[in-house]
Structure formats: structure tokens, C-alpha cells
Design a protein around this motif. Structure first.
Motif, PDB file in Angstrom:
ATOM      1  N   MET A 199       0.862  -1.206   0.000  1.00 40.23           N
ATOM      2  CA  MET A 199       0.000   0.000   0.000  1.00 40.23           C
ATOM      3  C   MET A 199       0.887   1.240   0.000  1.00 40.23           C
ATOM      4  O   MET A 199       1.893   1.300   0.681  1.00 40.23           O
ATOM      5  N   THR A 200       0.471   2.246  -0.795  1.00 40.27           N
ATOM      6  CA  THR A 200       1.231   3.500  -0.891  1.00 40.27           C
ATOM      7  C   THR A 200       1.317   4.173   0.475  1.00 40.27           C
ATOM      8  O   THR A 200       0.348   4.184   1.227  1.00 40.27           O
ATOM      9  N   GLN A 201       2.480   4.759   0.724  1.00 43.98           N
ATOM     10  CA  GLN A 201       2.634   5.526   1.961  1.00 43.98           C
ATOM     11  C   GLN A 201       1.971   6.893   1.781  1.00 43.98           C
ATOM     12  O   GLN A 201       2.253   7.592   0.808  1.00 43.98           O
ATOM     13  N   LEU A 202       1.076   7.249   2.703  1.00 46.34           N
ATOM     14  CA  LEU A 202       0.341   8.516   2.590  1.00 46.34           C
ATOM     15  C   LEU A 202       0.911   9.550   3.557  1.00 46.34           C
ATOM     16  O   LEU A 202       1.450   9.207   4.613  1.00 46.34           O
ATOM     17  N   VAL A 203       0.726  10.819   3.190  1.00 43.96           N
ATOM     18  CA  VAL A 203       1.069  11.933   4.081  1.00 43.96           C
ATOM     19  C   VAL A 203      -0.238  12.545   4.579  1.00 43.96           C
ATOM     20  O   VAL A 203      -1.079  12.965   3.783  1.00 43.96           O
ATOM     21  N   TRP A 204      -0.400  12.557   5.890  1.00 43.08           N
ATOM     22  CA  TRP A 204      -1.625  13.051   6.522  1.00 43.08           C
ATOM     23  C   TRP A 204      -1.357  14.397   7.195  1.00 43.08           C
ATOM     24  O   TRP A 204      -0.282  14.606   7.778  1.00 43.08           O
ATOM     25  N   PHE A 205      -2.358  15.265   7.185  1.00 40.51           N
ATOM     26  CA  PHE A 205      -2.320  16.546   7.906  1.00 40.51           C
ATOM     27  C   PHE A 205      -3.554  16.542   8.812  1.00 40.51           C
ATOM     28  O   PHE A 205      -4.684  16.453   8.322  1.00 40.51           O
ATOM     29  N   VAL A 206      -3.338  16.617  10.127  1.00 37.20           N
ATOM     30  CA  VAL A 206      -4.451  16.453  11.077  1.00 37.20           C
ATOM     31  C   VAL A 206      -4.500  17.652  12.018  1.00 37.20           C
ATOM     32  O   VAL A 206      -3.468  18.061  12.574  1.00 37.20           O
ATOM     33  N   THR A 207      -5.683  18.209  12.220  1.00 36.17           N
ATOM     34  CA  THR A 207      -5.838  19.338  13.153  1.00 36.17           C
ATOM     35  C   THR A 207      -6.260  18.818  14.533  1.00 36.17           C
ATOM     36  O   THR A 207      -6.886  17.753  14.648  1.00 36.17           O
TER      37      THR A 207
END
Ligand SMILES: NC(=O)c1ccc[n+]([C@@H]2O[C@H](COP(=O)([O-])OP(=O)(O)OC[C@H]3O[C@@H](n4cnc5c(N)ncnc54)[C@H](OP(=O)(O)O)[C@@H]3O)[C@@H](O)[C@H]2O)c1
Length: 285
Positions: A1-9
Motif C-alpha cells: 500500500m502507498t505511503q500517505l502523508v496526513w495533515f491532522v488538526t
């Protein structure tokens, strides 16, 4: 599975903090944000990238934060609009500025952060936006009109956003959690306006006291909640192959509340259909 970049508030506690641990455990990258970033030192220590972000900041400040975030890994795949809080009080006794503040965070802050990230998602023709709504957006509870309305408005905003963006590759879902054991009901976090009027006092005291007293008693496990959301975004585990739903009740209590609302609305429509549908011009006029 592709590695994702997450942005979380809103990563200083609760769902936000749980997202950080679960995202890192999946081998993904996370940019964790909080309005007081010193609260995120332990998350930095386990591998999260940290940025300061108050979601009620100006659009320019939000844009600048997103620019800094994009500089970290070169792109963002998933935005999680998680930050929010609960303010309790009756319509009459909660003043306008408190209503505005509740909506400024839960609704407009969420919209504005999304607006800041959209140029990047549009350019890439891809991106996932997760909105954390609430089952409270499906039923106006007494003494909670400001919070319920912030989440109800978000619900409809997300429907509009989905209709505007799905044609060019943006996926989004609004999650409607029931009661989960985070810091959301902690007496330090819940804001409230005590009732002075005899007409409201018993109800208001019961709701405010009951809400704060329920802190740490909630049945929902926030770690299980974020695991489900991550499974859906990544199409892994139980969610593999099911696609991303436009909205997701999370917790048996949320399923029941949303189902009850649908049943009540259907009954109301059926009971009143003749009268409701009697307002068109007669044929030929
Ligand atoms: N837990 C539940 O039962 C439940 C149910 C339905 C929906 N939700 C929603 O879930 C989301 C997360 O809440 P939670 O349950 O995890 O509660 P929580 O533990 O209290 O976390 C809320 C987070 O939001 C942050 N926040 C509040 N205002 C902010 C602002 N202006 N800018 C940036 N961050 C801000 C808080 O940061 P500070 O530390 O700076 O205050 C905190 O990190 C909220 O949107 C909430 O409405 C929760």
C-alpha cells in the motif's frame, strides 16, 4: 500500500492524538497540528512532524501553515479536519459571541483549513478530506444548540463540497461519531453558560452536569474509531474494496441516533404529505 502523508488538526488529545499513533503504526507520515504545539512534544518524539495551528486563525495564517506543511514532504494526501470543542447553554442565555466562537471553530475553521489546502489537491487532482462531524449534528439536543448546529451545518457543507469536488478526483467523507472516550467532555474542556432563569435551570443544570459527569464513561474507544477511519481512507482491513462512503456513523449509538432521525423524518413526511403537497398552482393557472 502507498505511503500517505496526513495533515491532522487538533492533535493535543483525543481522536487527533490517536490518529498520530495509528498513522505512524501503518507506516504513513503525519503532520500533526495543535494551537499550542508544546502539547505535541511526545508526538514529535514518536516521529510526527509538528506545526502550530489554531484553526480560527486568519485565512492568510492558515495558508502560511499549509505552505509550511507542504514544504515538509512535498505533498499532502489526506486532510483530517478534527479540531473542535463543545459549548453548552440555552439559546436565550448563550450570548451571540459564544455562538460565533463555537461556529468559528467547528464550522468556519474547518471550512477555512480545507480552503487553504484545496489549491494543492486541485493541482494534483487527488486528495482525501476527512471531516469529523458528530451524531449531535443529526439531532438538536436541549442546551446544546450551538454545538449541534455547528455539526449540522458542517454536514450540509460537506454534501455541497462533495458535489463540487468529486468530479476532479477529490474524495471526502464526514464521520459522525457517537460518544467516544476522549477529552471532549472533560470539565476543563467543556464550556458552559449556567442558567439563571428558573424556566431553564433544572434542565440546563442536568445537561451541563450530566455531560461533564459522563467524561471518561463513554463506551466508544477512540483508537478503534481512528483505525476504522484509516482503514476506509487506505481501503485496508474491513474496509478493503468498499470505497469511501460520503458519510459514516461511528459507534452503535451514532447508528441508532441517525436511524431514529431518518425514521422520524419519514413518519413526519408520510403523516403530513397531503397537507405538505397541497400548495402548487391548480392545473391551467
Ligand atoms: N469524543 C466524542 O465523543 C466526539 C463525538 C462526536 C464528535 N467529536 C468531535 O471530534 C473532534 C475531536 O474531539 P475529541 O473528541 O478528540 O476531543 P478532545 O480530546 O477534546 O480534542 C479536541 C481537540 O481539538 C482541539 N481544538 C479545539 N479548538 C481548536 C482550535 N481553535 N484550533 C485548533 N485546535 C483546536 C483541542 O486542542 P486544545 O488542546 O488546544 O484545546 C484538541 O486537540 C471534535 O471535532 C469533536 O467535536 C467527538
Amino acid at each position: 500500500m502507498t505511503q500517505l502523508v496526513w495533515f491532522v488538526t487538533g492533535c493535543s488529545s483525543g481522536f487527533g492524538e490517536a490518529f498520530v499513533h495509528s498513522i505512524l503504526a501503518r507506516g504513513d507520515k503525519i503532520i500533526a497540528t495543535a494551537r499550542n504545539d508544546s502539547k505535541l512534544d511526545t508526538l514529535r518524539a514518536v516521529g510526527a512532524q509538528i506545526l502550530q495551528l489554531d484553526i480560527t486563525a486568519s485565512q492568510e495564517q492558515l495558508d502560511s501553515c499549509i505552505k509550511d506543511a507542504l514544504a515538509i514532504y512535498g505533498h499532502i494526501d489526506v486532510l483530517v479536519n478534527n479540531a473542535g470543542y463543545l459549548d453548552l447553554g440555552t439559546l436565550e442565555e448563550m450570548k451571540h459571541d459564544r455562538w460565533l466562537a463555537q461556529l468559528a471553530t467547528n464550522l468556519f475553521g474547518t471550512i477555512n483549513v480545507t480552503r487553504s489546502l484545496m489549491p494543492h489537491f486541485r493541482e494534483r487532482k487527488s486528495g482525501v478530506v476527512v471531516f469529523i462531524g458528530s451524531m449531535a449534528g443529526w439531532k438538536g439536543e436541549a442546551v446544546a444548540g450551538a454545538y449541534c448546529s455547528s455539526k449540522a451545518a458542517l454536514e450540509v457543507v460537506v454534501e455541497s463540497f462533495q458535489a463540487e469536488t468529486e468530479s476532479f478526483g477529490i474524495k471526502s467523507l464526514i464521520v459522525e461519531p457517537g460518544m467516544f472516550r476522549t477529552a471532549v467532555l472533560s470539565p476543563n474542556n467543556v464550556k458552559s453558560v449556567d442558567s439563571k432563569f428558573q424556566e431553564y435551570k433544572a434542565l440546563s443544570d442536568a445537561v451541563i452536569g450530566g455531560t461533564k459527569g459522563y467524561s471518561s464513561q463513554q463506551q466508544g474507544d477512540p483508537h478503534k474509531a481512528v483505525e476504522v477511519i484509516i482503514d476506509i481512507v487506505k481501503q485496508e482491513g474491513k474496509a478493503a474494496g468498499k470505497g469511501i462512503p460520503p458519510k459514516l456513523a461511528l459507534g452503535a449509538d451514532a447508528v441508532a441516533q441517525m436511524r431514529n432521525k431518518c425514521t422520524e423524518v419519514l413518519k413526519l413526511l408520510n403523516d403530513w404529505e397531503q397537507i405538505s403537497s397541497s400548495t402548487e398552482f391548480s392545473q391551467g393557472t
